[in-house]
Write an enzyme that holds these catalytic residues in place. Structure first.
Site, PDB file in Angstrom:
ATOM      1  N   GLY A  17     160.447   5.750  65.266  1.00  0.00           N
ATOM      2  CA  GLY A  17     159.878   4.779  66.001  1.00  0.00           C
ATOM      3  C   GLY A  17     158.967   4.169  65.684  1.00  0.00           C
ATOM      4  O   GLY A  17     158.463   4.156  64.322  1.00  0.00           O
ATOM      5  N   MET A  19     154.839   3.152  65.278  1.00  0.00           N
ATOM      6  CA  MET A  19     153.500   3.963  65.312  1.00  0.00           C
ATOM      7  C   MET A  19     153.022   4.346  66.628  1.00  0.00           C
ATOM      8  O   MET A  19     153.047   3.725  67.582  1.00  0.00           O
ATOM      9  CB  MET A  19     152.356   3.094  64.432  1.00  0.00           C
ATOM     10  CG  MET A  19     152.660   3.222  62.906  1.00  0.00           C
ATOM     11  SD  MET A  19     151.017   2.486  61.880  1.00  0.00           S
ATOM     12  CE  MET A  19     149.804   3.668  62.166  1.00  0.00           C
ATOM     13  N   PHE A  20     151.982   5.322  66.651  1.00  0.00           N
ATOM     14  CA  PHE A  20     151.569   5.708  67.702  1.00  0.00           C
ATOM     15  C   PHE A  20     152.451   6.379  68.995  1.00  0.00           C
ATOM     16  O   PHE A  20     152.254   6.408  70.151  1.00  0.00           O
ATOM     17  CB  PHE A  20     150.745   4.677  68.639  1.00  0.00           C
ATOM     18  CG  PHE A  20     149.704   4.065  67.531  1.00  0.00           C
ATOM     19  CD1 PHE A  20     148.751   4.946  66.925  1.00  0.00           C
ATOM     20  CD2 PHE A  20     149.695   2.983  67.172  1.00  0.00           C
ATOM     21  CE1 PHE A  20     147.820   4.613  66.242  1.00  0.00           C
ATOM     22  CE2 PHE A  20     148.968   2.191  66.234  1.00  0.00           C
ATOM     23  CZ  PHE A  20     147.988   3.137  65.670  1.00  0.00           C
ATOM     24  N   SER A  21     153.818   6.699  68.716  1.00  0.00           N
ATOM     25  CA  SER A  21     155.040   6.753  69.501  1.00  0.00           C
ATOM     26  C   SER A  21     155.224   8.356  69.565  1.00  0.00           C
ATOM     27  O   SER A  21     156.046   8.973  70.202  1.00  0.00           O
ATOM     28  CB  SER A  21     156.382   6.265  68.988  1.00  0.00           C
ATOM     29  OG  SER A  21     156.860   6.405  67.873  1.00  0.00           O
ATOM     30  N   THR A  24     155.150  12.618  64.872  1.00  0.00           N
ATOM     31  CA  THR A  24     154.577  13.625  64.115  1.00  0.00           C
ATOM     32  C   THR A  24     154.405  14.785  65.033  1.00  0.00           C
ATOM     33  O   THR A  24     154.578  16.022  64.782  1.00  0.00           O
ATOM     34  CB  THR A  24     153.094  13.295  63.553  1.00  0.00           C
ATOM     35  OG1 THR A  24     153.458  12.017  62.422  1.00  0.00           O
ATOM     36  CG2 THR A  24     152.701  14.230  62.669  1.00  0.00           C
ATOM     37  N   ASP A  89     157.339  14.491  56.802  1.00  0.00           N
ATOM     38  CA  ASP A  89     156.695  13.365  57.872  1.00  0.00           C
ATOM     39  C   ASP A  89     156.435  12.144  56.909  1.00  0.00           C
ATOM     40  O   ASP A  89     156.530  12.158  55.679  1.00  0.00           O
ATOM     41  CB  ASP A  89     155.275  14.065  58.257  1.00  0.00           C
ATOM     42  CG  ASP A  89     154.740  13.059  59.514  1.00  0.00           C
ATOM     43  OD1 ASP A  89     155.474  12.513  60.180  1.00  0.00           O
ATOM     44  OD2 ASP A  89     153.440  13.257  59.427  1.00  0.00           O
ATOM     45  N   GLU A  90     156.151  11.113  57.605  1.00  0.00           N
ATOM     46  CA  GLU A  90     156.030   9.585  57.171  1.00  0.00           C
ATOM     47  C   GLU A  90     157.258   9.369  56.020  1.00  0.00           C
ATOM     48  O   GLU A  90     156.871   8.984  54.763  1.00  0.00           O
ATOM     49  CB  GLU A  90     154.682   9.773  56.334  1.00  0.00           C
ATOM     50  CG  GLU A  90     153.477   9.926  57.420  1.00  0.00           C
ATOM     51  CD  GLU A  90     153.520   8.765  58.521  1.00  0.00           C
ATOM     52  OE1 GLU A  90     154.136   8.068  58.399  1.00  0.00           O
ATOM     53  OE2 GLU A  90     152.602   8.895  59.292  1.00  0.00           O
ATOM     54  N   ALA A  91     158.173   9.771  56.286  1.00  0.00           N
ATOM     55  CA  ALA A  91     159.498   9.594  55.437  1.00  0.00           C
ATOM     56  C   ALA A  91     159.500   7.854  54.711  1.00  0.00           C
ATOM     57  O   ALA A  91     160.267   7.831  53.857  1.00  0.00           O
ATOM     58  CB  ALA A  91     160.800   9.659  56.155  1.00  0.00           C
ATOM     59  N   CYS A 149     150.687  -5.053  77.431  1.00  0.00           N
ATOM     60  CA  CYS A 149     151.237  -5.239  78.689  1.00  0.00           C
ATOM     61  C   CYS A 149     151.633  -3.799  79.431  1.00  0.00           C
ATOM     62  O   CYS A 149     152.080  -3.627  80.568  1.00  0.00           O
ATOM     63  CB  CYS A 149     152.458  -5.982  78.897  1.00  0.00           C
ATOM     64  SG  CYS A 149     153.866  -5.203  77.918  1.00  0.00           S
TER      65      CYS A 149
END
Length: 206
Positions: A17, A19-21, A24, A89-91, A149
């Site tokens: 997804g 970032m910030f979703s 992790t 993580d961070e693949a 939004c």
């Protein structure tokens, strides 16, 4: 909910997804449950990502779990031989060799959980996540909240004018946007030239 699978059968799970979703955070949740189940767990992250910690993966909500930093996917294979569950993580910061490594780990009977961005700041698929999605048994698509939004956000908006594809950062550089609010960067002459050369090289090798 994952089905019950017999022992010694491995598989790949991909969490992707913007970032910030919560990618992790979901990876941490799954690996913690494996630890509670007394399984041997090894968690890895790329050496380039030292934003919050060098020996933990840390979510934007400040959840964390111990991990190991590696330079290449090959090291993951070498360091995860005794593990039953492998978290990565961070693949998107790894090269395409991550795909055959994950396949080999799964074929060895391990549960492989991979989290990463599926698109870059331009809204273009971010390798090697698309390739991992093709070979994964289980896929989870996470969404953030659009800062403009409030709708579900699937894109990562870069707030700076930098052109490099990989720039490690957090809310100081990036924010989540929905499809309508996302503003892809305008390509500069230098980007156009690089893309032209890349297209020429690809056509030459076909």
């Amino acid at each position: 909910m994952l089905p019950i699978i017999h022992r010694n059968i491995g598989w790949i799970e991909v969490i992707c997804g913007s970032m910030f979703s919560g990618k992790t955070e979901e990876l941490i949740r799954r690996t913690r449950r494996a630890i509670i189940a007394r399984q041997k767990v090894a968690i890895f992250k790329p050496q380039i990502d030292d934003r919050f910690s060098k020996d933990h993966i840390v979510s934007h909500s400040e959840l964390k779990i111990p991990s190991m930093m590696v330079e290449s996917p090959r090291q993951i294979l070498e360091m995860a031989l005794e593990s039953q569950v492998v978290g990565i993580d961070e693949a998107q910061f790894f090269d395409d060799s991550l795909v055959p490594i994950c396949l080999k780990l799964a074929n060895m009977g391990k549960r492989v959980i991979v989290a990463g961005l599926d698109m870059d700041y331009r809204g273009i698929p971010f390798e090697p996540i698309p390739q991992l999605l093709a070979v994964a048994e289980y896929i989870t698509k996470t969404h953030a909240i659009c800062v403009i939004c409030g709708n579900p956000a699937n894109f990562t908006q870069r707030k700076t004018a930098d052109e490099e594809r990989v720039i490690v950062g957090a809310s100081d550089i990036y924010e989540a946007r929905c499809r309508n609010c996302f503003e892809p960067p305008q390509e500069t002459p230098s980007q156009n030239e690089r893309n032209r050369k890349k297209a020429t090289e690809e056509a030459t090798h076909k």
